[in-house]
Design a protein around this motif. Sequence first.
Motif, PDB file in Angstrom:
ATOM      1  N   ALA A 877       5.637  14.296   1.967  1.00  0.00           N
ATOM      2  CA  ALA A 877       5.260  13.507   3.131  1.00  0.00           C
ATOM      3  C   ALA A 877       3.913  14.217   3.427  1.00  0.00           C
ATOM      4  O   ALA A 877       2.757  13.795   4.144  1.00  0.00           O
ATOM      5  N   VAL A 882      -1.153  13.939   1.359  1.00  0.00           N
ATOM      6  CA  VAL A 882      -2.705  14.355   1.903  1.00  0.00           C
ATOM      7  C   VAL A 882      -3.456  14.605   0.525  1.00  0.00           C
ATOM      8  O   VAL A 882      -4.577  13.870   0.555  1.00  0.00           O
ATOM      9  N   LYS A 912      -8.884   0.094  -0.743  1.00  0.00           N
ATOM     10  CA  LYS A 912      -7.991   0.136   0.260  1.00  0.00           C
ATOM     11  C   LYS A 912      -6.538  -0.325   0.182  1.00  0.00           C
ATOM     12  O   LYS A 912      -5.597   0.263   0.706  1.00  0.00           O
ATOM     13  N   THR A 913      -6.387  -1.395  -0.805  1.00  0.00           N
ATOM     14  CA  THR A 913      -5.045  -1.625  -1.051  1.00  0.00           C
ATOM     15  C   THR A 913      -4.266  -0.824  -1.407  1.00  0.00           C
ATOM     16  O   THR A 913      -2.929  -0.409  -1.093  1.00  0.00           O
ATOM     17  N   ARG A 915      -4.412   2.333  -0.932  1.00  0.00           N
ATOM     18  CA  ARG A 915      -4.108   3.434  -0.027  1.00  0.00           C
ATOM     19  C   ARG A 915      -2.885   2.636   0.810  1.00  0.00           C
ATOM     20  O   ARG A 915      -1.965   3.614   1.224  1.00  0.00           O
ATOM     21  N   SER A 916      -2.981   1.805   1.292  1.00  0.00           N
ATOM     22  CA  SER A 916      -1.725   0.980   1.909  1.00  0.00           C
ATOM     23  C   SER A 916      -0.526   1.190   1.151  1.00  0.00           C
ATOM     24  O   SER A 916       0.506   1.439   1.611  1.00  0.00           O
ATOM     25  N   THR A 919       0.743   4.731   0.894  1.00  0.00           N
ATOM     26  CA  THR A 919       1.364   4.925   2.075  1.00  0.00           C
ATOM     27  C   THR A 919       2.879   4.626   2.205  1.00  0.00           C
ATOM     28  O   THR A 919       3.838   5.385   2.814  1.00  0.00           O
ATOM     29  N   ASN A 920       3.140   3.231   1.846  1.00  0.00           N
ATOM     30  CA  ASN A 920       4.126   2.603   1.750  1.00  0.00           C
ATOM     31  C   ASN A 920       5.146   3.313   0.947  1.00  0.00           C
ATOM     32  O   ASN A 920       6.501   3.670   1.085  1.00  0.00           O
ATOM     33  N   GLU A 923       6.779   6.602   1.731  1.00  0.00           N
ATOM     34  CA  GLU A 923       7.828   6.493   2.762  1.00  0.00           C
ATOM     35  C   GLU A 923       9.101   6.121   1.795  1.00  0.00           C
ATOM     36  O   GLU A 923      10.233   6.511   2.161  1.00  0.00           O
TER      37      GLU A 923
ATOM     38  N   TYR B  96      -1.272   4.046   8.591  1.00  0.00           N
ATOM     39  CA  TYR B  96      -1.875   3.038   7.653  1.00  0.00           C
ATOM     40  C   TYR B  96      -3.314   2.784   8.425  1.00  0.00           C
ATOM     41  O   TYR B  96      -3.572   2.753   9.374  1.00  0.00           O
ATOM     42  N   ASP B  98      -5.001   0.565   6.403  1.00  0.00           N
ATOM     43  CA  ASP B  98      -5.491  -0.938   5.880  1.00  0.00           C
ATOM     44  C   ASP B  98      -3.967  -1.372   5.579  1.00  0.00           C
ATOM     45  O   ASP B  98      -2.929  -0.770   5.138  1.00  0.00           O
ATOM     46  N   SER B 100      -2.086  -4.935   4.013  1.00  0.00           N
ATOM     47  CA  SER B 100      -2.077  -5.920   3.113  1.00  0.00           C
ATOM     48  C   SER B 100      -0.959  -6.758   3.317  1.00  0.00           C
ATOM     49  O   SER B 100       0.109  -6.560   3.336  1.00  0.00           O
ATOM     50  N   SER B 105      -6.420  -8.324   3.114  1.00  0.00           N
ATOM     51  CA  SER B 105      -6.283  -6.940   3.474  1.00  0.00           C
ATOM     52  C   SER B 105      -6.839  -6.987   5.010  1.00  0.00           C
ATOM     53  O   SER B 105      -8.212  -7.566   4.858  1.00  0.00           O
TER      54      SER B 105
END
Lengths: 1099, 148
Positions: A877, A882, A912-913, A915-916, A919-920, A923, B96, B98, B100, B105
């Motif tokens: 995490a 990071v 950008k996607t 990155r999302s 992040t998911n 987790e 977050y 961004d 999706s 997005s």
Amino acid sequence: MKTQKKIKGRKLSLDQGIFSLRREETPVSVKRRIVSELIRFDIANELHLIEVVASHPKLPEHFNPLFSAGREHYDVVLMNEMLSPVGFLSWLIGLFKRNAKALREFNSLRDRINGYVLQNLPDQALQVLEEVDQLSKSWWAICMRVHIMKELKKGDTKPYLLGLQETISKANITNSVFRLQMMSESSSIRVFVGDIRARLQEYRTSGIQQAIESGDIESCRYLHQYLDSERKLDLKYLKVEGYESIIDQYATFKEVVLEISAKQQLDANLIVKVVELCDLTGDEELRCAVAPRPALSVVVRKVVDDYTLGKYTEVVRSVESLLGSGDKAVSGLIEIYAKSKIYLGSPHTRNTLFDVLASDISSILQCEATTAEKIEYITKLSVKFRGELWAKSISFHLLSILDEASEFGVVELARLGTLALGKYNTPKAADEEFKIELVGEDQIKKLPDYRAAKYFTESGGKDCVSEALFPVRSDYLKLRSSIYLEGGDVIGCVSFAVSEYMKNSVNFYHLPFARLCGLVADVVKEGRDDYVVCLTALDIYAKELSLAFEEYKAELFEEFMLASGTHRPSQMFVGVTLTRNEIFFLQNICIPSQLDNLFQFRTNDEVVHERVAIIDLLIRAMPDKEAQLRDERDNVLVTLFSEKLRAKIESGKLFVDVQALESMRKHVYVSLFDQAKSLAGGILLEPVDSESALESSKDLFKVSESNAIASNEKTEILYSIHVHAVEDFALNENYGLDKYLSAEVRHMVFVTQLRSCFEKTRLVTVQKNGEYVSNEYWLARYNFVHPSITQEVDSFLKRFSGKVDAILNATNERFRVETRVERGGGIFDFTAYYHRLVKLSRIIETSGDGDSFFNSLIDYMWEMASESAKLAQLLIANDLSVEINDLITELEESVNQAKGDVAMIDLMQEIKTARSLFTNQIEVVVNWFKFVGGQSSQDLEKLGVVIEASVSSFESIYGHNECEISFTQAKSYLQLTYREARSLFIAIFTALENSVKYGSRCCTIEIEHRVSNNENVILIKNRIPEGEVDDPQALVKAQKEKWTPAHAPLNRKEGGSGLYKIFSTLTTASDGFSFDIDAKHNEFVATMSLKNEYFDNRG
Amino acid sequence: MNILIIEDNPLKRDKVVEFLKSNTSLNITEAASYNSGLLAVYEKDFDLLIVDMSMPTFDRNENTQGGRFRALAGKEIVTKLSKGNKLVPFVVLTGYKDFSIDSQSLSIDQIHDLLKTLGDFYLGCIVFETTDDVWQGKLSAILEKLGC
């Protein structure tokens, strides 16, 4: 009379001598002189003079883009690069005047070609195309040729397309060929349209004016305006295509002028120029842009009048005659012809393209099952032949038939596109507010009833409009709906529309669902029926067209449940005979993704169980669909259980087979316990507060600043117990923690889980011979961007791939068990620190017997694992997250800098996607180390659930790859304990991973579950790349030779195929499992067998 | 002051709770999903909501992944509360940048613009980074503004 030597402009003048080759001059110097004069005129805004130069008979041919025989395509002086936009426009008009004769000839040939195309005479059309090529080579002819070959001759156009570049040496036409190939060969025209739109989006958001202008012209060339309503054309943009042939530039000029004039008055000067051009070229289509709307042509007038008065036989005869003579008057008559055929009940022969199109229009009007296919076909042809009159007309007529399902404004844009038909345009297309005009009562009486009803509906309305009255089904649906709406009966209209949709879903195209969905929010719902029908309409709209009303649908659903006093739809319909609408509502709307919006459901289980209850209701209501519904019910339950199992397994990656450990080793610990208990002076160890205390400790012998060894029997036995426990609990190759860390985390899983974020977004590539390969996806996607930019971006992506892999692999290596002070970096630290020995001594001291000691010892081992698990979570995490996020940011910034103003929206969006997604996924993997402890669940899992869970888990990580899974499952009654289920899950998952890693790309992986009297078998098959395995049987033998206890260390090693791990995992879990492999030259099969006797009759 | 934190990530939630607990006048309630967050608001009155944006529909545990994952759960919660006249001041605290949904997005700025339509209840969007404490300063400022 003397020829005027100078032509005067406002301030400057043209010396006609500039065209003459003077003494000792070369043609190059003449060219330079002419260019220089043109630039001078341009600066001085002497547009008329520029036009004069372009149209001058003495202008050297090299300036004229008329690429006739003996002249290469694109072999022309590029004036578009030297003149301003306004200057170039004048230049272009001058060129048109100069080539008026050729253009007149072109227009005539074009009409003939279209005549042949509509009559389905491809060879004749191609022959005439040769004549066009004689005038000038052009992309117009190339495209027509390709489309005729593909659509009429049903031939293969690839060889022609691939050979095009060889015929054009003066330009790189790769992009143009690619676009044409996409238009011609795509499975759906929407792929081509989508590609252009995506590029246009890039251009328009770039802020670069030149790119925007170029995009608008490109859009005009390829797309009807209704497919790109955002474009804003200007004749000044035409210079972007100033290198094309005169035919292509003329065709584009014409489209631009027609489109602009459809919306606004053209500039007065331009009107004069265009009229002049029309006179010179005989172009009556272009004249429609600048002249008042002409009267309907005599032949079209007759057809329309005959149609109005129901003389359909006459209509058909007239149209077929016009078609046979190649008369372009036929261009706007496809709908009239189609409807006449319906009214006559006359079948279509489909011998000509015209009749095929008419036949398809008929099918659409009659709501036949093939409607979607027909729409696709007509759209495809109308896009391919975009500039031709008949294509413009049929675009409009198709969209007007489908107006209820078309986006707002689209039909009108398509109608404006028919302007060029002029006198051949039927009133329906020519008039914005088309109304039938009849003169005289006697003529009104001649109208057929169903035609009269459309325009002269009696009061008393909808009941007079019966289905039987209307031969054209679309007319019935539209008229009946409009009567409801005009009477303000929204709910009535909704009920009618829903009912008609239920009879035939294709009716959707002709029913006003879009309007109704916009109205239902304001309508009072007076009871259950009203709510149900409104929700049904909203759902139908979502399925058929768009999700625009989904949020309102969810709100209305909640409102309905609240009004009904329950959150369980199944309770509302108990003991009730379900209506058709209620069945639809329960089946399609009361689904988990709608139910879970209701806060009264506390868990996902409750949601799923409610869905099962609903399915049970439906089974009773629809006995004829029982089998199908039972399958759905079973699937819902299997999915629920498999998700639960998956959650359990995926969150319980810290696993130790305590059962196996206990059965094999407990006696050792009992013995050690007895030994410890029998020590004189007791076993309790005093804590050591500081290193200096080591000096005086009687229990430890200091070896170094941080290390000590046992100095007496007490510490020695404690140390021995600790070492044994670690060896068994953490390091044992058959049941220890590290075995499962290897199988479930280190062996591809952790890296793949996180890497998949970047694979899905196409930001990473793979290594070949130690180097990362180029990212072909983005290189192809941005083939229109300068290579220096795309190459730089590609280098950033390669660097990104390398860094991401390095970090992921380094982190992955940390998920190991560490037992020594000289740390190797493993995060699961089971080192025999002194404080741990102290704790151990306390456990022994407080345990009454060997059994309770063993249990407490295991709990203590879990406690140590838990401490490490927290560190693992923080490692992921904090550190990993990071570092990778920094890499993503670095990539984003690098790409931004490299591309400058060039729009690369899709790539930036994917970053950008990613990155999302990352992040998911962080987790998700953090969660792997959350739940620590014994999993001694006594629940039994069905075999089907375990297989389903394994496959869905695999697909969630690998689903974006090119590999597809073909999964077939048999019904089975076998049940597995959690431990067995877990082992099988890991085995199947690992085998599927192997298939991806070692199998052929783009080939299907088969997983098949078979049942026999004695056993259940799960087969996983993948194809092997050709030549990959010289001797399959030798490979199998070499692998199987390792399947002995001596090779147990393979359980904890990485880098292998995992076959030993599969074998060991299964055989350790149960004697009822067996594992086998087989290979042929092109196929590898892994077989997992379960002997029924071990796994059945357990409940 | 009663505060509800709706956040599914336990590590993040623990950090936020730990930070808030340094202020003894705060009563903190925790929820770990869309559903439990909504329920908490329906059952009790709060002075401030601290809402994550993306989370599962139901609480996750070792037996379930929590049902449907909602990329814009935070927005859905506050919108629902607003329509039911139950909305109280809220701040979005998200890891977050961004979001999706299907093929679209939304950036955090776009989310911010959407949430502004909820008026004065919306107190802003804070990006949560595990390794810095900028979010703490921003959250403190909001608490101060609310009189705490």
